[in-house]
Design an enzyme around this catalytic site. Sequence first.
Site, PDB file in Angstrom:
ATOM      1  N   TYR A   1      -2.023  -0.789  10.475  1.00 32.54           N
ATOM      2  CA  TYR A   1      -2.115  -1.231   9.034  1.00 32.54           C
ATOM      3  C   TYR A   1      -1.065  -0.833   8.352  1.00 32.54           C
ATOM      4  CZ  TYR A   1      -3.911  -1.341   4.329  1.00 32.54           C
ATOM      5  OH  TYR A   1      -4.133  -1.632   2.679  1.00 32.54           O
TER       6      TYR A   1
ATOM      7  N   SER B   1       0.772  -1.070   0.039  1.00 30.63           N
ATOM      8  CA  SER B   1      -0.079   0.059  -0.002  1.00 30.63           C
ATOM      9  C   SER B   1       0.936   1.332   0.076  1.00 30.63           C
ATOM     10  CB  SER B   1      -0.968   0.041   1.218  1.00 30.63           C
ATOM     11  OG  SER B   1      -1.488   1.246   1.458  1.00 30.63           O
TER      12      SER B   1
END
Length: 255
Positions: free
Chosen positions: A156, A144
């Site tokens: 995350y 990401s």
Amino acid sequence: MGALTGKTALVTGASRGIGRAIAERLAADGALVAVHYGSNDRAAQQTVAAIREAGGQAFAVRAELGVDGDVDTLFAGLEAGLDGRPLDILVNNAAIQAYDATVEKATREDFDRVFAVNVRAPLFVIQRALPLMPDGGRIINISSGVTWFATPEVVYSMTKGAINVLSRSLAHTLGARGITVNTVSPGITETDMNAWLNEGESARRVADMTALGRHGQPADIADAVAFFASADGRWVTGQTLEVNGGLFLGPTGER
Ligand SMILES: NC(=O)c1ccc[n+]([C@@H]2O[C@H](COP(=O)([O-])OP(=O)(O)OC[C@H]3O[C@@H](n4cnc5c(N)ncnc54)[C@H](OP(=O)(O)O)[C@@H]3O)[C@@H](O)[C@H]2O)c1
């Protein structure tokens, strides 16, 4: 004949979103695709049906990742579907976001759960896949952009940083077998994970900070994954490709 005719692929988290688009693209290129998912039988069956209707080959494999026995369950289903064939391409795509896991609110349980799904599972899926993978195989890990731009959801982001390190390290280790390992790092992409994109002015704000003037669609990511999976990607390993339409390239405002 497609670029992947005769090949096989496992795409984790392929029932929805980016994983579904990757599964559809690899199948369109000719691969037999294992459509892995966690619990959404209906979505997985829809993905398999869409692939078959388009003339491709796919089968579904249900296995919740991040729990005891996850990899055993996954590979039991995978190996049954492959029926003795090798696994040429592995795409580690399944992951969870935890919007509450900020530095102020994260719990140890959040941390362990998100790391179990996003980091532990990919490592042990790769470990288990390697004996099935011929020399010259392909591993693509989905990371990401939050590895290089800051967001409050730090747990995350930490998992995706680990994925980048995993890819680089394994690219070196597995080079001796001609296996390439690369990372595809999506920007802001319209999936269930990003339901907020449909709220208020969110989509316009994302478009404003993106050079190409819109947020991403799952197929935008899948097409980049297909390059790494193909013979054309044979000389690229250990790399992270940011696939984000030019997110945060410079100051926003008048263009
Ligand atoms: N969307 C974005 O903007 C964006 C941006 C950067 C990176 N990414 C990354 O891109 C990848 C795909 O994201 P997405 O937005 O497409 O996600 P999504 O729409 O939420 O889909 C997640 C997929 O992963 C599966 N999954 C989730 N948790 C699982 C678990 N514990 N065990 C097994 N399967 C599980 C889901 O299966 P079920 O259908 O069975 O639940 C589903 O197929 C992820 O690695 C994500 O971090 C996304």
